[in-house]
Design an enzyme around this catalytic site. Structure first.
Site, PDB file in Angstrom:
ATOM      1  N   SER A 275       0.855  -1.187   0.000  1.00 47.28           N
ATOM      2  CA  SER A 275       0.000   0.000   0.000  1.00 47.28           C
ATOM      3  C   SER A 275       0.885   1.228   0.000  1.00 47.28           C
ATOM      4  O   SER A 275       1.974   1.225   0.606  1.00 47.28           O
ATOM      5  CB  SER A 275      -0.871  -0.002   1.267  1.00 47.28           C
ATOM      6  OG  SER A 275      -1.456   1.272   1.459  1.00 47.28           O
TER       7      SER A 275
ATOM      8  N   TYR B  60      -0.999  -0.499  10.445  1.00 50.78           N
ATOM      9  CA  TYR B  60      -1.034  -0.783   9.005  1.00 50.78           C
ATOM     10  C   TYR B  60       0.158  -0.146   8.303  1.00 50.78           C
ATOM     11  O   TYR B  60       0.862  -0.811   7.530  1.00 50.78           O
ATOM     12  CB  TYR B  60      -2.353  -0.257   8.440  1.00 50.78           C
ATOM     13  CG  TYR B  60      -2.623  -0.673   7.014  1.00 50.78           C
ATOM     14  CD1 TYR B  60      -3.075  -1.951   6.720  1.00 50.78           C
ATOM     15  CD2 TYR B  60      -2.429   0.214   5.964  1.00 50.78           C
ATOM     16  CE1 TYR B  60      -3.342  -2.328   5.403  1.00 50.78           C
ATOM     17  CE2 TYR B  60      -2.693  -0.153   4.652  1.00 50.78           C
ATOM     18  CZ  TYR B  60      -3.156  -1.431   4.379  1.00 50.78           C
ATOM     19  OH  TYR B  60      -3.412  -1.809   3.084  1.00 50.78           O
TER      20      TYR B  60
HETATM   21  N1  LIG Z   1      -8.800  -2.069  -0.149  1.00 55.26           N
HETATM   22  C1  LIG Z   1      -7.924  -1.093  -0.329  1.00 55.26           C
HETATM   23  O1  LIG Z   1      -8.272   0.065  -0.572  1.00 55.26           O
HETATM   24  C2  LIG Z   1      -6.445  -1.420  -0.274  1.00 55.26           C
HETATM   25  C3  LIG Z   1      -5.529  -0.369  -0.517  1.00 55.26           C
HETATM   26  C4  LIG Z   1      -4.178  -0.646  -0.489  1.00 55.26           C
HETATM   27  C5  LIG Z   1      -3.738  -1.935  -0.234  1.00 55.26           C
HETATM   28  N2  LIG Z   1      -4.644  -2.936   0.015  1.00 55.26           N
HETATM   29  C6  LIG Z   1      -4.126  -4.278   0.276  1.00 55.26           C
HETATM   30  O2  LIG Z   1      -4.770  -5.216  -0.568  1.00 55.26           O
HETATM   31  C7  LIG Z   1      -4.803  -6.502   0.087  1.00 55.26           C
HETATM   32  C8  LIG Z   1      -6.218  -7.049   0.079  1.00 55.26           C
HETATM   33  O3  LIG Z   1      -7.024  -6.125   0.751  1.00 55.26           O
HETATM   34  P1  LIG Z   1      -8.621  -6.145   0.694  1.00 55.26           P
HETATM   35  O4  LIG Z   1      -9.033  -4.741   0.569  1.00 55.26           O
HETATM   36  O5  LIG Z   1      -9.081  -7.161  -0.252  1.00 55.26           O
HETATM   37  O6  LIG Z   1      -8.906  -6.606   2.203  1.00 55.26           O
HETATM   38  P2  LIG Z   1     -10.094  -7.508   2.840  1.00 55.26           P
HETATM   39  O7  LIG Z   1     -11.309  -7.389   2.011  1.00 55.26           O
HETATM   40  O8  LIG Z   1     -10.135  -7.122   4.266  1.00 55.26           O
HETATM   41  O9  LIG Z   1      -9.524  -9.001   2.691  1.00 55.26           O
HETATM   42  C9  LIG Z   1      -8.408  -9.411   3.443  1.00 55.26           C
HETATM   43  C10 LIG Z   1      -8.182 -10.876   3.212  1.00 55.26           C
HETATM   44  O10 LIG Z   1      -7.041 -11.296   3.994  1.00 55.26           O
HETATM   45  C11 LIG Z   1      -7.424 -12.467   4.686  1.00 55.26           C
HETATM   46  N3  LIG Z   1      -6.598 -12.734   5.857  1.00 55.26           N
HETATM   47  C12 LIG Z   1      -6.486 -12.012   6.992  1.00 55.26           C
HETATM   48  N4  LIG Z   1      -5.660 -12.630   7.849  1.00 55.26           N
HETATM   49  C13 LIG Z   1      -5.236 -13.769   7.239  1.00 55.26           C
HETATM   50  C14 LIG Z   1      -4.384 -14.825   7.595  1.00 55.26           C
HETATM   51  N5  LIG Z   1      -3.778 -14.870   8.797  1.00 55.26           N
HETATM   52  N6  LIG Z   1      -4.138 -15.828   6.708  1.00 55.26           N
HETATM   53  C15 LIG Z   1      -4.749 -15.811   5.497  1.00 55.26           C
HETATM   54  N7  LIG Z   1      -5.621 -14.854   5.105  1.00 55.26           N
HETATM   55  C16 LIG Z   1      -5.851 -13.845   5.973  1.00 55.26           C
HETATM   56  C17 LIG Z   1      -8.895 -12.269   5.009  1.00 55.26           C
HETATM   57  O11 LIG Z   1      -9.483 -13.498   5.396  1.00 55.26           O
HETATM   58  P3  LIG Z   1     -10.829 -13.568   6.349  1.00 55.26           P
HETATM   59  O12 LIG Z   1     -11.997 -13.410   5.430  1.00 55.26           O
HETATM   60  O13 LIG Z   1     -10.720 -14.913   6.974  1.00 55.26           O
HETATM   61  O14 LIG Z   1     -10.710 -12.438   7.326  1.00 55.26           O
HETATM   62  C18 LIG Z   1      -9.372 -11.740   3.670  1.00 55.26           C
HETATM   63  O15 LIG Z   1      -9.536 -12.806   2.752  1.00 55.26           O
HETATM   64  C19 LIG Z   1      -4.234  -6.269   1.477  1.00 55.26           C
HETATM   65  O16 LIG Z   1      -2.868  -6.615   1.499  1.00 55.26           O
HETATM   66  C20 LIG Z   1      -4.414  -4.777   1.671  1.00 55.26           C
HETATM   67  O17 LIG Z   1      -3.506  -4.261   2.615  1.00 55.26           O
HETATM   68  C21 LIG Z   1      -5.992  -2.706  -0.009  1.00 55.26           C
END
Ligand SMILES: NC(=O)c1ccc[n+]([C@@H]2O[C@H](COP(=O)([O-])OP(=O)(O)OC[C@H]3O[C@@H](n4cnc5c(N)ncnc54)[C@H](OP(=O)(O)O)[C@@H]3O)[C@@H](O)[C@H]2O)c1
Length: 243
Positions: A152, A167
């Site tokens: 990020s 974060y």
């Molecule tokens: N959304 C944004 O705007 C944004 C911006 C910048 C970067 N990112 C990055 O993009 C990536 C995906 O984000 P997202 O927005 O899709 O987040 P999200 O919807 O919160 O999904 C997070 C995923 O990570 C899983 N997870 C958490 N702990 C885990 C563990 N110990 N082992 C395996 N899986 C685990 C969750 O599983 P559960 O369902 O079991 O909780 C879920 O599938 C992340 O790295 C985030 O930091 C997102």
């Protein structure tokens, strides 16, 4: 069962962590559409099954998308998974370290709940690290190995200010891990890059972000880099961004 001594020439084997929802699920969808054999990692096996059924349009998941139980904080589980993938595929071509927790907008680095910080470091940094280590022997068997760290811009030191401490610090550490792994794995021809998907409308991103397909496209680009592609870089939408 594949002969593990033979580098297979079929579809690429792609492992995505945290793929039962959000960005990870969309990365699975796009990679499968590109012809990859994709392992949809989910720490909750039932959630992974449901996500795979959803991708298959409500039918039982078959063929290119296979749900697998994968908790990045579970070193023993990662070891068992690596053994299974070695038996079934003989190699892994791409690892997408996508799983993350704790976008802690509610706290300050001057007064944080350090339990939250530890959990973020455990999943977002050490989880990605140990998932990479577990699959490294299988990545080394690939002719075109790639590791993508879903990071990020919040982890960029160049733009970092106060707030969101667990974060931001964890993503800065993930960026440092990207650089060090890229250097140490260069001789193995493993390209390791960090990708910011931008603000994406997921559970973590909340409403108002851009479509998940757009954020995932930059991740898939890094997963499909050619052999002379970059390593040790930080990208958004295919373009370098500041560390
Ligand atoms: N959304 C944004 O705007 C944004 C911006 C910048 C970067 N990112 C990055 O993009 C990536 C995906 O984000 P997202 O927005 O899709 O987040 P999200 O919807 O919160 O999904 C997070 C995923 O990570 C899983 N997870 C958490 N702990 C885990 C563990 N110990 N082992 C395996 N899986 C685990 C969750 O599983 P559960 O369902 O079991 O909780 C879920 O599938 C992340 O790295 C985030 O930091 C997102």
């Amino acid at each position: 069962m594949a002969d593990p001594s033979i580098s297979h020439a079929g579809p690429r084997v792609v492992v995505v962590t945290g793929a039962n929802r959000g960005l990870g699920l969309e990365v699975v969808r796009q990679c499968a559409a590109d012809g990859d054999h994709v392992l949809l990692g989910s720490r909750d096996a039932a959630a992974g099954e449901r996500a795979a059924v959803e991708l298959a349009g409500g039918r039982p998941p078959r063929g290119r998308v296979v749900p697998i139980e994968l908790d990045v904080t579970d070193a023993d589980g990662l070891g068992r998974l690596a053994a299974r993938l070695r038996d079934e595929f003989g190699q892994v071509d791409v690892l997408v370290n996508n799983a993350a927790v704790h976008y802690d907008t509610w706290q300050s680095s001057a007064d944080p709940d350090l339990t939250v910080v530890r959990e973020a470091l455990e999943t977002n940094v050490l989880g990605a690290w140990q998932a990479t280590l577990a699959l490294l022997p299988l990545l080394r068997r690939s002719a075109h190995p790639r590791v993508v760290m879903v990071s990020s811009e919040g982890g960029s030191l160049a733009s970092m200010g106060g707030g969101i401490p667990a974060y931001h610090v964890s993503k800065a550490a993930l960026n440092a891990l990207t650089r060090t792994l890229a250097g140490d794995l260069r001789r193995d021809r493993i390209l390791v890059n960090a990708v910011c998907p931008g603000w994406v409308a997921t559970d973590m991103g909340g409403p108002g972000g851009r479509p998940v397909s757009e954020g995932a496209a930059g991740v898939v680009w890094a997963a499909e880099l050619p052999d002379d592609g970059p390593t040790g870089g930080f990208f958004r939408d295919r373009r370098p961004i500041d560390w």
